[in-house]
Design a protein around this motif. Structure first.
Motif, mmCIF file in Angstrom:
data_model
loop_
_atom_site.group_PDB
_atom_site.id
_atom_site.type_symbol
_atom_site.label_atom_id
_atom_site.label_comp_id
_atom_site.label_asym_id
_atom_site.label_seq_id
_atom_site.Cartn_x
_atom_site.Cartn_y
_atom_site.Cartn_z
ATOM 1 N N ASP A 1 -40.188 29.361 26.390
ATOM 2 C CA ASP A 1 -40.931 30.381 26.945
ATOM 3 C C ASP A 1 -41.185 30.147 28.442
ATOM 4 O O ASP A 1 -41.701 29.096 28.819
ATOM 5 C CB ASP A 1 -42.323 30.513 26.310
ATOM 6 N N THR B 1 -47.299 30.466 34.076
ATOM 7 C CA THR B 1 -48.293 29.692 33.589
ATOM 8 C C THR B 1 -49.546 29.239 34.320
ATOM 9 O O THR B 1 -49.071 28.597 35.475
ATOM 10 C CB THR B 1 -47.878 28.654 32.678
ATOM 11 N N THR C 1 -40.499 25.991 22.823
ATOM 12 C CA THR C 1 -40.345 27.338 22.845
ATOM 13 C C THR C 1 -39.460 28.355 23.736
ATOM 14 O O THR C 1 -39.068 29.318 23.305
ATOM 15 C CB THR C 1 -41.918 28.231 22.961
ATOM 16 N N ASN D 1 -49.235 32.975 30.997
ATOM 17 C CA ASN D 1 -49.817 32.072 29.777
ATOM 18 C C ASN D 1 -51.221 31.274 30.629
ATOM 19 O O ASN D 1 -50.974 30.950 31.805
ATOM 20 C CB ASN D 1 -48.842 31.276 29.304
ATOM 21 N N ILE E 1 -53.040 28.472 25.470
ATOM 22 C CA ILE E 1 -52.301 27.232 24.995
ATOM 23 C C ILE E 1 -53.439 26.131 25.097
ATOM 24 O O ILE E 1 -54.225 25.994 26.088
ATOM 25 C CB ILE E 1 -51.384 26.690 25.961
ATOM 26 N N LYS F 1 -52.323 34.079 16.319
ATOM 27 C CA LYS F 1 -51.064 34.147 16.677
ATOM 28 C C LYS F 1 -51.013 34.117 18.265
ATOM 29 O O LYS F 1 -50.058 33.778 18.830
ATOM 30 C CB LYS F 1 -50.053 35.010 16.194
ATOM 31 N N ASP F 2 -52.173 34.472 18.939
ATOM 32 C CA ASP F 2 -52.068 34.521 20.213
ATOM 33 C C ASP F 2 -52.352 32.944 20.905
ATOM 34 O O ASP F 2 -52.290 32.768 22.059
ATOM 35 C CB ASP F 2 -53.297 35.321 20.970
ATOM 36 N N PHE F 3 -52.484 32.038 20.048
ATOM 37 C CA PHE F 3 -53.000 30.586 20.408
ATOM 38 C C PHE F 3 -51.784 29.821 19.974
ATOM 39 O O PHE F 3 -51.117 29.968 19.023
ATOM 40 C CB PHE F 3 -54.211 30.252 19.616
ATOM 41 N N TYR F 4 -51.604 28.763 20.799
ATOM 42 C CA TYR F 4 -50.739 27.808 20.488
ATOM 43 C C TYR F 4 -51.681 26.323 20.648
ATOM 44 O O TYR F 4 -52.280 26.185 21.850
ATOM 45 C CB TYR F 4 -49.295 27.656 21.453
ATOM 46 N N TYR G 1 -44.845 22.390 25.153
ATOM 47 C CA TYR G 1 -44.781 23.970 24.674
ATOM 48 C C TYR G 1 -43.698 24.475 25.252
ATOM 49 O O TYR G 1 -43.071 25.072 24.475
ATOM 50 C CB TYR G 1 -46.057 24.692 25.235
ATOM 51 N N LYS H 1 -49.998 33.739 25.891
ATOM 52 C CA LYS H 1 -50.249 32.778 24.982
ATOM 53 C C LYS H 1 -51.598 31.981 25.632
ATOM 54 O O LYS H 1 -51.655 31.704 26.657
ATOM 55 C CB LYS H 1 -49.022 31.744 24.973
#
Ligand SMILES: *Cc1c(COP(=O)(O)O)cnc(C)c1O
Length: 496
Positions: A415, A419, A413, A261, A289, A368-371, A409, A287
């Motif tokens: 997740d 990162t 999540t 990420n 972010i 959807k790939d973005f947060y 995040y 993701k």
């Protein structure tokens, strides 16, 4: 095969890479986008053995297809040299379960150097390629970091002039000092009584003013842009994501094809868009972010599908992200709209007229790939203090926004994907805010450069050259103007 660039607002307008770099902005205010994203078709084994410069060549040659190998390699070696205080150019630092990708080792200690140290070379090469006779006038609006990085990149570059507008009260003391002490006969720095968005709007207006363009042309000048709307800035930013991934792989931190990420402290949406392009080239990124400060227009956009700039503008401790119109988002909107220039132009027209637009549910799905999230001023400061107390590692306010969002995040999540956090500025550039965050009572009475020395002590990091240089440098640029006097200022400087 030649890669063609299209305008996000007019499907008729198509240009080569070098023309897109030269023009900066398309007619009618559109941005240039590659008509397809080239694949990163190189084996990871090979990539992981490459230097930054070699990686840069592999990425750039796929986008700038009308540059020769010799031209590109010359641009790259002229940009990524001893101006950077580390041989790796963009080192990774592991702290508290994340990898900080330090993008601030260039001459102005912010990540803008990554692109702005190469842009002048790309631009001069592009001008030669297209038989341009005029001198190039770089016109730039800055929220602090672009201005200095562009000034440093273009100072005394033949056949160029550079004019920078910054919000007089909207940049850090160090940022301001860096700009107003800029040397070079071809440099011009103007403070405006207004905010960054007003500066940017003023600059965009001059770009699309055909009458002004004609006057300029008569005098042997033409505008170009060093803002991140120039594709010549965006592509060099893809490089460090590829490089970071390859370095993680080389170091055995990730396995082949493992997704990572990426967290990016975001203002104008250039840096995170570069990560999006890297992902679309095939780099295994999960993701994206997007971290905002209290000017959280992007967070609201990601959560509601409505982009709405009608809100109070806040000055925060991360001024380079104090932005309500994220120009590069247009490139994403265009893409979400299925590369439909007409549809995108409608959204941008609504943004201009009403200050807002709402994307369709189908376009939202593509997001959807973005947060997106944000941190408050208190959360940002708290993160800097906590990280320092736990590890001794000191990060700047922008990076802290990203790191704070990453924490949110993870909590939200669960997740645990590895990162990379884009570390966009040296803490020495925002010393006051950083030291206040660590211990306001102890440091609030100290002067700016005393704070620099204290920071150097507590972080155990040498004071960067960029700061040493401005300690005693004379103020060379004193011009201040109103928002509606920007064009006059330009004309006066160019004597037209
Ligand atoms: C410019 C800048 C940002 C924002 O980058 P964008 O590409 O405009 O989103 C973040 N941090 C720092 C330190 C910057 O200078």
């Amino acid at each position: 095969m030649e890669l063609i660039y299209a305008s996000t607002r007019n499907k008729e307008e198509r240009v080569t890479a070098s023309q897109a770099i030269l023009k900066g902005l398309a007619k009618g205010g559109g941005l240039y986008v590659p008509t397809e994203i080239p694949a990163l078709d190189i084996d990871m084994e090979k990539l992981s053995g490459m230097t930054y410069q070699e990686t840069a060549y592999e990425v750039m040659r796929r986008f700038f297809t009308d540059f020769t190998e010799e031209e590109l390699k010359h641009c790259i070696s002229s940009a990524y040299d001893s101006k950077f205080d580390t041989e790796e150019i963009a080192p990774l630092v592991s702290a508290e379960g994340a990898y900080y990708l330090e993008l601030f080792h260039g001459s102005t200690i912010a990540f803008k150097d990554m692109a702005l140290s190469i842009l002048p070379h790309l631009l001069i090469t592009a001008a030669r390629k297209n038989q341009v006779k005029n001198d190039i006038v770089i016109l730039t609006a800055t929220s602090g970091d672009t201005g200095k990085a562009a000034l440093a990149g273009f100072a005394d570059v033949e056949h160029t002039k550079i004019i920078v507008f910054y919000p007089k009260d909207g940049v850090s003391p160090i940022q301001k000092k860096q700009m107003v002490t800029q040397k070079g006969e071809n440099t011009y720095v103007v403070g405006i009584n207004g905010n960054f968005d007003q500066a940017q709007t003023g600059v965009k207006k001059m770009f699309s003013d055909e009458k002004l363009a004609e006057i300029m042309n008569q005098a042997g000048y033409q505008f170009s842009s060093a803002n991140s709307i120039n594709i010549g800035r965006l592509v060099p930013q893809i490089v460090y994501y590829v490089y970071a991934y390859a370095k993680l792989y080389a170091g055995g931190e990730i396995t082949k094809g493992e997704k990572i990420n990426v967290v990016v402290p975001t203002g104008n949406f250039g840096n995170i868009l570069a990560a999006f392009y890297a992902k679309n080239m095939g780099l295994p990124i999960g993701k994206l972010i997007c971290a905002s400060n209290e000017n959280k227009v992007l967070y609201d956009f990601f959560t509601t599908g409505t982009y709405d700039k009608n809100r109070e503008f806040k000055l925060t401790s991360s001024p380079s992200m104090d932005i309500l119109i994220s120009s590069n988002l247009e490139r994403l909107i265009y893409r979400l709209a299925g590369d439909d220039a007409e549809k995108n132009a409608e959204f941008m027209c609504a943004l201009g007229k009403e200050g807002r637009y709402e994307i369709t549910p189908k376009m939202r799905e593509e997001l959807k790939d973005f947060y997106g999230s944000y941190t408050t001023e208190e959360e940002t400061a708290e993160f800097i203090r906590n990280l320092y107390e736990k590890t001794g590692y000191v990060i700047d306010t922008h990076t802290a926004v990203a790191a704070g969002v990453y924490e949110k995040y993870k909590k939200e999540t669960g997740d645990s994907t590895k990162t990379v956090i884009a570390s966009t500025a040296s803490p020495f550039k925002f010393t006051r805010s950083v030291m206040d965050a660590i211990d306001r009572d102890k440091y609030s009475s100290l002067g700016d450069f005393e704070l620099v020395d204290e920071l150097s002590k507590i972080a155990n990091v040498k004071v960067p050259q960029a700061i040493e240089e401005i300690r005693s440098a004379p103020e060379l640029h004193k011009t201040v103007c109103e928002v509606d006097e920007m064009e006059e200022a330009v004309k006066k400087f160019l004597k037209i």
